[in-house]
Design an enzyme around this catalytic site. Structure first.
Site, PDB file in Angstrom:
ATOM      1  N   GLY A  29     -37.626  41.881  59.399  1.00 26.03           N
ATOM      2  CA  GLY A  29     -38.878  42.214  60.068  1.00 26.03           C
ATOM      3  C   GLY A  29     -39.517  43.496  59.579  1.00 26.03           C
ATOM      4  O   GLY A  29     -40.660  43.780  59.911  1.00 26.03           O
ATOM      5  N   CYS A 238     -50.654  11.827  67.236  1.00 26.51           N
ATOM      6  CA  CYS A 238     -51.282  11.662  65.924  1.00 26.51           C
ATOM      7  C   CYS A 238     -51.921  10.266  65.852  1.00 26.51           C
ATOM      8  O   CYS A 238     -51.282   9.262  66.178  1.00 26.51           O
ATOM      9  CB  CYS A 238     -50.254  11.834  64.815  1.00 26.51           C
ATOM     10  SG  CYS A 238     -50.913  11.459  63.178  1.00 26.51           S
ATOM     11  N   CYS A 241     -49.941   8.302  62.727  1.00 26.52           N
ATOM     12  CA  CYS A 241     -48.527   7.937  62.783  1.00 26.52           C
ATOM     13  C   CYS A 241     -47.990   7.911  64.208  1.00 26.52           C
ATOM     14  O   CYS A 241     -46.834   7.542  64.419  1.00 26.52           O
ATOM     15  CB  CYS A 241     -47.685   8.865  61.918  1.00 26.52           C
ATOM     16  SG  CYS A 241     -47.395  10.481  62.653  1.00 26.52           S
ATOM     17  N   CYS A 263     -51.653  14.603  62.154  1.00 32.15           N
ATOM     18  CA  CYS A 263     -50.643  15.612  61.858  1.00 32.15           C
ATOM     19  C   CYS A 263     -51.191  16.568  60.799  1.00 32.15           C
ATOM     20  O   CYS A 263     -51.758  16.115  59.799  1.00 32.15           O
ATOM     21  CB  CYS A 263     -49.390  14.960  61.285  1.00 32.15           C
ATOM     22  SG  CYS A 263     -48.477  13.955  62.449  1.00 32.15           S
ATOM     23  N   CYS A 269     -46.279  13.168  58.270  1.00 32.45           N
ATOM     24  CA  CYS A 269     -47.057  12.013  58.702  1.00 32.45           C
ATOM     25  C   CYS A 269     -46.821  10.823  57.757  1.00 32.45           C
ATOM     26  O   CYS A 269     -46.578   9.693  58.200  1.00 32.45           O
ATOM     27  CB  CYS A 269     -48.545  12.388  58.725  1.00 32.45           C
ATOM     28  SG  CYS A 269     -49.559  11.282  59.715  1.00 32.45           S
TER      29      CYS A 269
END
Lengths: 285, 260
Positions: A29, A238, A241, A263, A269
């Site tokens: 970080g 979606c 899909c 997606c 997808c």
């Protein structure tokens, strides 16, 4: 191909970047300064991510590049072609086959595995920047762990919108120490940052910073006790899909108010459709 | 607040600050007891702001010591580590700037400004932070429905009151004020002074107020220090110093006030 050194950058530059990456991995970080180079693409197009990828690439690597989850948008295509030409590495669109994935603003839906490296393109690495413009002061705040200001931003969100309205680049705390900007990924992806099996590297070219989240590192999204963090997405499935659990893009399809949700992760997808899943507007494969 | 009134809250010994060959302030010593308000007066360039900045840790003095009675016991703030000093600055201390724009975050709402110190010391409950902010806005006479407005939408007097609320919200024990009424018109000044006097008495605050306005110290300060050219030329009880000035400069200062 012979006109370029492997992966475009010269060996000394890659060495310098690898040192910054190692330092970043050692201090999760923490933003490590590095001597960012001019790249043959404009700032904002992933110059930081490209340099990190170049420093990590070996000839055996299989590279995948995504832009907002998609493999076939300009940014993804141009960077993929760039490394095909300058490094000659194999490329793929399949998440599970890739050893290095460079991404702009998404984490793939398919869970990453050990040995994979996810490289993020970061526009502004400093999470405190919009509240505290002085670099000297933000460094001091990181040094002394003075992160109260980050909550002031979330407070302002709730005061103005009734909820934490920050939807992307949602600040996180890494391993209980450094507050980090996860790059502009949707906050839907924030939970995937934590405990990931893959190594996650972040490169900011213009701002000359590299930082890292090593595998299996705890990453916590900041919040209030009475306004807990919530990963959000559009409340749809979606349309191609039928996936209910993936992050969706809204696409306007005509000028009569018609729209569809698909997606944002095109590879996810496509694999689902190949496996026989069909959404509201999709056709059976 | 912390019991013993016979131990000074702040004890300053031989404090000096030089700007190269020039004197900022020289050999300043005083004690400040809990609940006491000390006024520092003097003309422009007399070193009073330098002294205040040294006391609050914004400037590093060249010599001297500043002993502050922390919760854990007396500590020299000059030999503290920086994290300790900064923690002190956002818990036990407060600093009210002359210009509220220096002390406020102008891009953050009034509630966020008041809540910042709370969040800096670990408050993580939005409802509580907001309730405290509303309470404090009320105490400094800002209407609760202004809580989501930015300070840039406030008048100068309101900004100054907001700055005071923002500083006092964590219940500090020592407040540094640099010309708190500077730049305000007289009626707003009077209200602000009234408010400050109430808060100081109610919370049992100790305060150090730098000003060139003798009326301000007459109203607020228990004791007075008069500075000239970086040196303290006279100190004592406020009424005593103002009504019976001994030093030539103090006499000049007191007689310079216009009588309306």
């Amino acid at each position: 191909m012979e006109d370029y050194n492997f992966a475009y950058l010269d060996e000394q530059t890659k060495r310098m970047i690898r040192r910054a990456i190692l330092k970043g991995v050692a201090v999760p970080g923490y933003q490590v300064p590095f001597a960012s180079r001019e790249m043959p693409m404009p700032y904002g197009w992933g110059t930081g991510g490209v340099q990190v990828t170049a420093a990590c690439l070996v000839p055996e690597d299989v590279l995948k590049v995504i832009d907002q989850g998609a493999d076939d948008t300009t940014n993804a295509v141009s960077i993929r072609k760039f490394f095909q030409r300058t490094a000659g590495v194999a490329v793929t669109e399949t998440t599970t086959q890739a050893s290095i994935i460079q991404t702009r603003h998404r984490i793939p839906e398919t869970p990453l595995t050990e040995g994979q490296i996810l490289v993020y393109q970061v526009p502004i690495p400093e999470p405190l920047r919009f509240l505290e413009p002085r670099e000297t002061e933000t460094r001091k705040m990181h040094e002394l762990e003075e992160y109260g200001l980050m909550h002031v931003k979330l407070y302002e969100d709730i005061a103005r919108h009734g909820q934490i309205a920050t939807a992307y680049a949602y600040p996180v705390k890494v391993e209980g120490r450094y507050v980090m900007d996860p790059s502009p990924i949707p906050k839907f992806d924030n939970p995937k940052l934590s405990g990931s099996a893959a190594l996650q590297l972040f490169g900011a070219g213009r701002e000359q910073r590299i930082y890292a989240v090593p595998p299996y590192t705890q990453v916590v999204s900041l919040d209030f006790d009475d306004h807990p963090f919530k990963a959000s997405k559009a409340a749809h499935d979606c349309d191609l899909c039928g996936a209910a659990e993936s992050y969706l893009d809204e696409v306007i399809i005509d000028d009569a108010g018609g729209r569809m949700f698909v997606c944002s992760d095109t590879d996810f997808c496509a694999h689902r459709r190949a496996a026989g899943h069909v959404g509201r507007l999709g056709e059976a494969a | 607040m912390d019991g013993s009134l016979d131990v000074p809250l702040l004890s300053v010994r031989g404090l000096s600050k030089f700007y190269g060959p020039r004197i900022g302030c020289a050999d300043v010593s005083f004690d400040l007891y809990p609940g006491e308000v000390l006024g520092i007066v003097g003309e422009s360039g007399s070193g009073k702001s330098t002294l205040l900045s040294c006391l609050a840790g914004h400037l590093a003095p060249d010599t001297g010591e500043i002993i502050f009675q922390t919760i854990q016991g007396p500590r020299d703030t000059l030999t503290m580590t920086e994290p300790e000093r900064r923690r002190l600055a956002r818990t036990d201390w407060a600093f009210v700037h002359q210009n509220p724009r220096d002390g406020l975050r102008m891009g953050v709402s009034a509630g966020g400004n008041v809540g910042e110190r709370l969040m800096a010391v670990g408050a993580r409950h939005y409802g509580d932070i907001r309730a405290t902010a509303i309470d404090w806005l009320g105490r400094v006479e800002i209407a609760a429905d202004r809580i989501d407005d930015r300070p840039s939408a406030f008048s100068g007097g309101m900004q100054q009151r907001l700055q005071i609320a923002r500083n006092l919200v964590t219940g500090p024990r020592l407040v540094f004020m640099d010309e708190p009424t500077g730049g305000l018109d007289v009626s707003v000044q009077a209200r602000l002074l009234d408010l400050l006097r109430g808060l100081v008495r109610e919370m049992g605050l100790s305060a150090i107020i730098v000003t060139h306005d003798l009326a301000v110290v007459r109203l607020l300060a228990d004791r007075l220090m008069v500075m000239k050219s970086g040196h303290v030329v006279e100190q004592g009880l406020t009424d005593q110093v103002l009504d019976d000035p001994q030093h030539g400069y103090t006499q000049l200062l007191v007689s310079s006030v216009l009588q309306v």
